[in-house]
Design a protein around this motif. Structure first.
Motif, PDB file in Angstrom:
ATOM      1  N   ALA A 196       0.797  -1.182  -0.311  1.00 41.44           N
ATOM      2  CA  ALA A 196      -0.256  -0.024  -0.011  1.00 41.44           C
ATOM      3  C   ALA A 196       0.444   0.623  -0.101  1.00 41.44           C
ATOM      4  O   ALA A 196       1.638   1.365   0.402  1.00 41.44           O
ATOM      5  N   LEU A 197       0.699   1.629  -0.788  1.00 41.31           N
ATOM      6  CA  LEU A 197       1.291   3.475  -0.808  1.00 41.31           C
ATOM      7  C   LEU A 197       0.467   4.094  -0.085  1.00 41.31           C
ATOM      8  O   LEU A 197       0.925   5.554   0.493  1.00 41.31           O
ATOM      9  N   ALA A 198      -0.579   4.422  -0.211  1.00 41.22           N
ATOM     10  CA  ALA A 198      -1.897   5.322   0.897  1.00 41.22           C
ATOM     11  C   ALA A 198      -2.830   4.666   1.528  1.00 41.22           C
ATOM     12  O   ALA A 198      -4.051   4.482   0.839  1.00 41.22           O
ATOM     13  N   GLN A 199      -2.710   3.862   2.239  1.00 42.82           N
ATOM     14  CA  GLN A 199      -3.901   2.716   2.919  1.00 42.82           C
ATOM     15  C   GLN A 199      -4.732   3.918   4.341  1.00 42.82           C
ATOM     16  O   GLN A 199      -3.636   4.316   4.794  1.00 42.82           O
ATOM     17  N   VAL A 200      -5.712   3.512   4.660  1.00 42.98           N
ATOM     18  CA  VAL A 200      -6.292   4.320   5.302  1.00 42.98           C
ATOM     19  C   VAL A 200      -6.965   3.692   6.215  1.00 42.98           C
ATOM     20  O   VAL A 200      -7.537   2.958   6.026  1.00 42.98           O
ATOM     21  N   ALA A 201      -6.712   4.313   7.303  1.00 43.50           N
ATOM     22  CA  ALA A 201      -7.546   3.747   8.762  1.00 43.50           C
ATOM     23  C   ALA A 201      -8.046   5.080   9.337  1.00 43.50           C
ATOM     24  O   ALA A 201      -7.243   5.879   9.426  1.00 43.50           O
ATOM     25  N   ASN A 202      -8.850   4.496  10.102  1.00 40.94           N
ATOM     26  CA  ASN A 202      -9.708   5.536  11.709  1.00 40.94           C
ATOM     27  C   ASN A 202      -9.308   4.472  12.782  1.00 40.94           C
ATOM     28  O   ASN A 202      -9.937   3.375  12.716  1.00 40.94           O
ATOM     29  N   PHE A 203      -9.007   5.005  13.968  1.00 43.70           N
ATOM     30  CA  PHE A 203      -9.394   4.487  15.844  1.00 43.70           C
ATOM     31  C   PHE A 203     -10.240   5.867  16.257  1.00 43.70           C
ATOM     32  O   PHE A 203      -9.745   6.550  16.592  1.00 43.70           O
ATOM     33  N   PHE A 204     -10.534   5.582  17.522  1.00 44.81           N
ATOM     34  CA  PHE A 204     -11.053   6.472  18.372  1.00 44.81           C
ATOM     35  C   PHE A 204     -10.086   5.982  19.338  1.00 44.81           C
ATOM     36  O   PHE A 204      -9.894   5.552  20.244  1.00 44.81           O
ATOM     37  N   THR A 205      -9.749   6.728  19.872  1.00 46.16           N
ATOM     38  CA  THR A 205      -8.700   7.558  21.487  1.00 46.16           C
ATOM     39  C   THR A 205      -9.509   8.591  21.897  1.00 46.16           C
ATOM     40  O   THR A 205     -10.143   9.583  22.150  1.00 46.16           O
ATOM     41  N   GLU A 206      -9.187   8.530  23.319  1.00 45.78           N
ATOM     42  CA  GLU A 206      -9.109   9.767  24.836  1.00 45.78           C
ATOM     43  C   GLU A 206      -8.206   9.935  24.546  1.00 45.78           C
ATOM     44  O   GLU A 206      -7.847  11.338  25.792  1.00 45.78           O
ATOM     45  N   SER A 207      -6.959   9.903  24.223  1.00 49.47           N
ATOM     46  CA  SER A 207      -5.533  10.527  24.226  1.00 49.47           C
ATOM     47  C   SER A 207      -5.630  12.248  23.433  1.00 49.47           C
ATOM     48  O   SER A 207      -6.621  12.296  22.930  1.00 49.47           O
ATOM     49  N   SER A 208      -4.737  12.984  24.722  1.00 52.47           N
ATOM     50  CA  SER A 208      -4.642  14.112  24.578  1.00 52.47           C
ATOM     51  C   SER A 208      -3.289  14.360  23.413  1.00 52.47           C
ATOM     52  O   SER A 208      -3.031  15.984  23.020  1.00 52.47           O
ATOM     53  N   ILE A 209      -2.765  13.841  23.185  1.00 51.73           N
ATOM     54  CA  ILE A 209      -2.206  14.309  22.304  1.00 51.73           C
ATOM     55  C   ILE A 209      -2.356  14.673  20.527  1.00 51.73           C
ATOM     56  O   ILE A 209      -3.794  14.728  20.192  1.00 51.73           O
ATOM     57  N   PRO A 210      -1.507  15.359  20.387  1.00 53.06           N
ATOM     58  CA  PRO A 210      -2.362  16.260  19.034  1.00 53.06           C
ATOM     59  C   PRO A 210      -2.044  15.021  17.113  1.00 53.06           C
ATOM     60  O   PRO A 210      -0.748  14.512  18.016  1.00 53.06           O
ATOM     61  N   ALA A 211      -3.333  15.512  16.735  1.00 52.96           N
ATOM     62  CA  ALA A 211      -4.142  14.666  16.270  1.00 52.96           C
ATOM     63  C   ALA A 211      -2.257  14.419  15.330  1.00 52.96           C
ATOM     64  O   ALA A 211      -2.671  13.346  14.384  1.00 52.96           O
ATOM     65  N   GLU A 212      -1.831  15.811  14.562  1.00 55.16           N
ATOM     66  CA  GLU A 212      -0.268  15.379  13.754  1.00 55.16           C
ATOM     67  C   GLU A 212       0.656  15.644  14.574  1.00 55.16           C
ATOM     68  O   GLU A 212       1.649  15.160  13.483  1.00 55.16           O
ATOM     69  N   ARG A 213       0.674  14.569  16.201  1.00 52.31           N
ATOM     70  CA  ARG A 213       2.109  14.015  15.793  1.00 52.31           C
ATOM     71  C   ARG A 213       1.281  12.695  16.346  1.00 52.31           C
ATOM     72  O   ARG A 213       2.664  11.524  16.549  1.00 52.31           O
ATOM     73  N   PHE A 214       0.300  12.084  16.441  1.00 55.53           N
ATOM     74  CA  PHE A 214       0.041  10.766  16.296  1.00 55.53           C
ATOM     75  C   PHE A 214       1.144   9.860  15.131  1.00 55.53           C
ATOM     76  O   PHE A 214       1.585   9.026  14.876  1.00 55.53           O
ATOM     77  N   VAL A 215       1.593  11.086  13.461  1.00 55.94           N
ATOM     78  CA  VAL A 215       2.426  10.012  12.981  1.00 55.94           C
ATOM     79  C   VAL A 215       3.482   9.774  13.557  1.00 55.94           C
ATOM     80  O   VAL A 215       4.162   8.881  12.900  1.00 55.94           O
ATOM     81  N   TYR A 216       3.836  10.711  14.605  1.00 53.47           N
ATOM     82  CA  TYR A 216       5.507  10.152  14.808  1.00 53.47           C
ATOM     83  C   TYR A 216       5.520   9.139  16.045  1.00 53.47           C
ATOM     84  O   TYR A 216       6.459   8.274  16.340  1.00 53.47           O
ATOM     85  N   ALA A 217       4.734   9.689  16.381  1.00 52.65           N
ATOM     86  CA  ALA A 217       4.859   8.289  17.918  1.00 52.65           C
ATOM     87  C   ALA A 217       4.451   7.171  17.655  1.00 52.65           C
ATOM     88  O   ALA A 217       4.486   6.063  18.283  1.00 52.65           O
ATOM     89  N   ILE A 218       3.178   7.161  16.656  1.00 47.22           N
ATOM     90  CA  ILE A 218       3.394   5.889  16.413  1.00 47.22           C
ATOM     91  C   ILE A 218       4.808   4.923  15.842  1.00 47.22           C
ATOM     92  O   ILE A 218       4.610   3.781  15.634  1.00 47.22           O
ATOM     93  N   ASN A 219       5.554   5.899  14.388  1.00 48.15           N
ATOM     94  CA  ASN A 219       6.107   5.655  13.846  1.00 48.15           C
ATOM     95  C   ASN A 219       7.504   5.042  14.571  1.00 48.15           C
ATOM     96  O   ASN A 219       7.651   3.789  14.578  1.00 48.15           O
ATOM     97  N   SER A 220       7.898   5.642  16.410  1.00 42.74           N
ATOM     98  CA  SER A 220       8.349   5.376  17.012  1.00 42.74           C
ATOM     99  C   SER A 220       8.813   3.793  17.005  1.00 42.74           C
ATOM    100  O   SER A 220       9.351   3.496  17.438  1.00 42.74           O
ATOM    101  N   ASN A 221       7.097   3.650  17.159  1.00 44.86           N
ATOM    102  CA  ASN A 221       6.583   1.942  17.219  1.00 44.86           C
ATOM    103  C   ASN A 221       6.876   0.627  15.950  1.00 44.86           C
ATOM    104  O   ASN A 221       5.861  -0.219  16.679  1.00 44.86           O
TER     105      ASN A 221
END
Length: 245
Positions: A57-82
């Motif tokens: 996939a070059l651009a698979q799309v997914a979504n999830f629900f969370t109560e986290s307060s992490i800024p939305a645009e920061r998820f890309v970096y936080a998730i990628n580190s794992n």
């Protein structure tokens, strides 16, 4: 609860497909584990659709629900580190609670790459389907219009398909040639299991003379998988884009 949309790229070579499975490693499970490491919550990731074992996939799309307060645009970096090197998030944003990556999708674009050279290229073996026999590219081009429009694609449906409705619409199908590489670009409202790969496999049969382009309409109308060509190998297939309103 916040609804977070992700756009991701992955090399599907080492995975059983996107969907989580009990006895195999799916991309969905790897992503859920990475997200849970970030949010501390049990996450259910919703994908725009399944990709099969070995499909990329070059651009698979997914979504999830969370109560986290992490800024939305920061998820890309936080998730990628794992995440491992063959799966990465390209974009993250917060969306409306009603957004559903699968049911909100309006159409998808797939790209399928064929390498039509005499000798297999080691660097491309996981990202293209090698066909050593010379293909008649012009005959394949003349075959593309048969697939455009709304048809019953039962002849192009893989086994274990759960869809009862096999009518789909293909908006466009194009063929780009770059030397010995052929790239099929297909856009449609939705796709049956293995549908893109069987269409490409049928076009390959046209290219080597096993199927005549004049017979394609009868193959579509026949609604019989045995009438169509092979199921092209998964490594050449890429989910390129998912469209939303």
């Amino acid at each position: 609860m916040r609804n977070i949309k992700l756009i991701m790229e992955y090399d599907g070579t080492s995975y059983s497909g996107f969907q989580s499975q009990e006895n195999a490693l799916g991309i969905q499970g790897v992503l859920e584990k990475a997200i849970e490491s970030v949010t501390g919550e049990k996450i259910k990731l919703i994908g725009s659709g399944r990709t099969d074992k070995g499909v990329h996939a070059l651009a698979q799309v997914a979504n999830f629900f969370t109560e986290s307060s992490i800024p939305a645009e920061r998820f890309v970096y936080a998730i990628n580190s794992n995440l491992p090197d063959d799966i990465k998030i390209k974009h993250s944003e917060e969306v409306d609670a009603n957004f559903h990556s699968r049911f909100s999708a309006r159409k998808k674009r797939y790209r399928y790459i064929v390498y039509n050279g005499k000798i297999e290229r080691p660097l491309y073996r996981n990202f293209s389907y090698h066909i050593s026999k010379k293909l008649d590219v012009e005959e394949i081009r003349k075959s593309l219009p048969y697939f455009i429009g709304t048809h019953d694609f039962k002849s192009f449906m893989g086994p274990k398909t759960k869809f009862k409705d096999t009518i789909r619409t293909i908006y466009s199908i194009e063929l780009e040639q770059n030397g010995e590489f052929l790239e099929f670009i297909i856009e449609g409202n939705n796709f049956l299991r293995h549908m893109v790969r069987i269409i490409v496999g049928t076009l390959i049969f046209v290219g080597i003379g096993k199927i005549k382009k004049e017979d394609l309409q009868d193959i579509i109308n026949g609604k019989d998988r045995s009438l169509a060509g092979i199921t092209a190998h998964p490594e050449g297939l890429f989910l390129e884009k998912v469209y939303y309103d």
